[in-house]
Structures are given as structure tokens and as C-alpha cells.
Design a protein around this motif. Structure first.
Motif, short mmCIF file in Angstrom:
data_model
loop_
_atom_site.label_atom_id
_atom_site.label_comp_id
_atom_site.label_asym_id
_atom_site.label_seq_id
_atom_site.Cartn_x
_atom_site.Cartn_y
_atom_site.Cartn_z
N LYS A 101 -7.42 5.05 -9.11
CA LYS A 101 -8.81 5.25 -7.32
C LYS A 101 -10.40 5.40 -8.20
O LYS A 101 -10.25 4.90 -9.19
CB LYS A 101 -8.69 7.26 -7.74
CG LYS A 101 -7.35 8.05 -7.49
CD LYS A 101 -8.06 8.90 -7.00
CE LYS A 101 -7.10 9.79 -6.17
NZ LYS A 101 -6.47 9.40 -4.80
N GLY A 102 -10.48 5.40 -7.18
CA GLY A 102 -12.38 4.46 -7.31
C GLY A 102 -12.65 3.00 -6.67
O GLY A 102 -13.04 2.66 -6.38
N ALA A 103 -11.08 2.41 -7.18
CA ALA A 103 -10.77 1.38 -6.52
C ALA A 103 -11.61 0.59 -5.45
O ALA A 103 -10.28 1.92 -4.72
CB ALA A 103 -9.42 0.13 -7.09
N GLY A 136 -0.99 1.83 -1.56
CA GLY A 136 -2.09 2.52 -1.87
C GLY A 136 -3.18 1.55 -0.98
O GLY A 136 -4.38 1.77 -1.36
N ALA A 137 -2.40 0.56 -0.32
CA ALA A 137 -3.15 -0.41 0.58
C ALA A 137 -3.43 -0.07 1.57
O ALA A 137 -3.15 1.25 2.21
CB ALA A 137 -2.82 -1.83 0.23
N VAL A 138 -3.90 -0.81 2.49
CA VAL A 138 -4.59 -0.83 3.61
C VAL A 138 -3.98 -1.94 4.78
O VAL A 138 -3.72 -3.00 4.15
CB VAL A 138 -6.07 -0.80 4.10
CG1 VAL A 138 -7.06 -0.48 6.25
CG2 VAL A 138 -7.06 0.85 3.44
N ASN A 139 -3.28 -1.14 5.82
CA ASN A 139 -3.22 -2.17 6.34
C ASN A 139 -3.75 -2.87 7.56
O ASN A 139 -4.65 -2.56 8.23
CB ASN A 139 -1.62 -1.34 7.47
CG ASN A 139 -0.82 -2.78 8.32
OD1 ASN A 139 -1.41 -3.62 8.29
ND2 ASN A 139 0.21 -2.07 9.32
#
Length: 152
Positions: A101-103, A136-139
Motif C-alpha cells: 500500500k502507498g505505492a 492490485g494493478a490497473v488495467n
């Protein structure tokens, strides 16, 4: 290793009634993409029980498919155990995601190479999108729906 011992009947969307019937099975379980429809109808007319399942790319749908298929196979306890293992794996993965978290989450572009010169990107509503989000990534293609062609 067990899967390599199972006879195959071809690509799920191009089944042949003869190939499937030659296995001597009484039940065909497949995805909603299985076919062609005329072959599935031939199998039913030959006395085979044919059941297809939606391929919704969500964890909830995966849990449901596991449980329903296990029931159809007469192994509901194994289905429950598999769902429990899936949930434990997902909880471990979520813990790893939470630990960073935070990254700023990475942006991932999932590319599907269908063949020579045919590239597709995975947008929303795909299995790849679900895996990206679970990590936890974004597509990077989240504004697209489904698989879309990718050009130079």
C-alpha cells in the motif's frame, strides 16, 4: 500429469459428435462457448447429457462453477474443498497486495497474440482484467470492453 492422460476431442468451439461419442461418456460439461450448436444438439439426441456454463470472468462465478460442476460429478465435498483452497489463495494474494500500500499501482497491458500479426488487448470484462485487478494493478486498457485489436 493426470490431464496429459485424458483423451481430447478437439477445440471446444469445433467439436465433432463422433469424437465426443467415441469416448463412451454420458455427460458433457463445457463452457457456453462450446459448440457448434448443431453438434451439441446431436449429442443430446444421442442420449448424452450436455451442460454448459457461463464463462463470466469473476471470482464469484468461478466459485459457482466449481460447486455446480462438483455437484454434477457427484463430488460436492471436493468442490467445497477446492473453493476453500481458492479462497485461501486469494486471501494470501490480497495480503501481498495490501503489503505494498502507498505505492502507485502498476499499469498493465495484457496482450493476446492470436496468431501471426493478430494482436488483441484485454479490456474490462475479461479474465486478464480480473487477474490484473486481483494483483492490485490497473488495467491499461480499462476503458475498453472485452478484447480489442491492437495495431502498430
Amino acid at each position: 500429469p493426470e490431464a496429459s492422460k485424458v483423451r481430447t476431442v478437439g477445440y471446444q468451439r469445433a467439436l465433432s459428435a463422433e469424437g465426443v461419442l467415441s469416448l463412451g461418456a454420458g455427460l458433457l460439461l463445457g463452457s457456453a462457448e462450446a459448440g457448434p450448436p448443431a453438434v451439441l444438439e446431436q449429442l443430446k439426441q444421442a442420449g448424452m447429457r450436455v451442460e454448459t456454463f457461463a464463462n463470466e470472468p469473476t471470482v464469484e462465478a468461478a466459485r459457482s462453477r466449481i460447486q455446480v460442476i462438483a455437484e454434477r460429478l457427484g463430488t460436492p465435498e471436493q468442490g467445497r474443498a477446492l473453493v476453500a483452497r481458492l479462497d485461501a489463495d486469494l486471501a494470501r494474494a490480497a495480503g501481498r497486495v495490501a503489503s505494498v500500500k502507498g505505492a502507485k499501482p502498476p499499469r498493465i497491458l495484457a496482450v493476446y497474440a492470436r496468431g501471426a500479426g493478430t494482436l488483441m488487448v484485454a479490456g474490462a470484462g475479461t479474465v486478464a482484467d480480473t487477474l490484473i485487478r486481483l494483483s492490485g494493478a490497473v488495467n491499461a486498457a480499462e476503458g475498453l470492453q472485452g478484447y480489442k485489436p491492437l495495431s502498430a
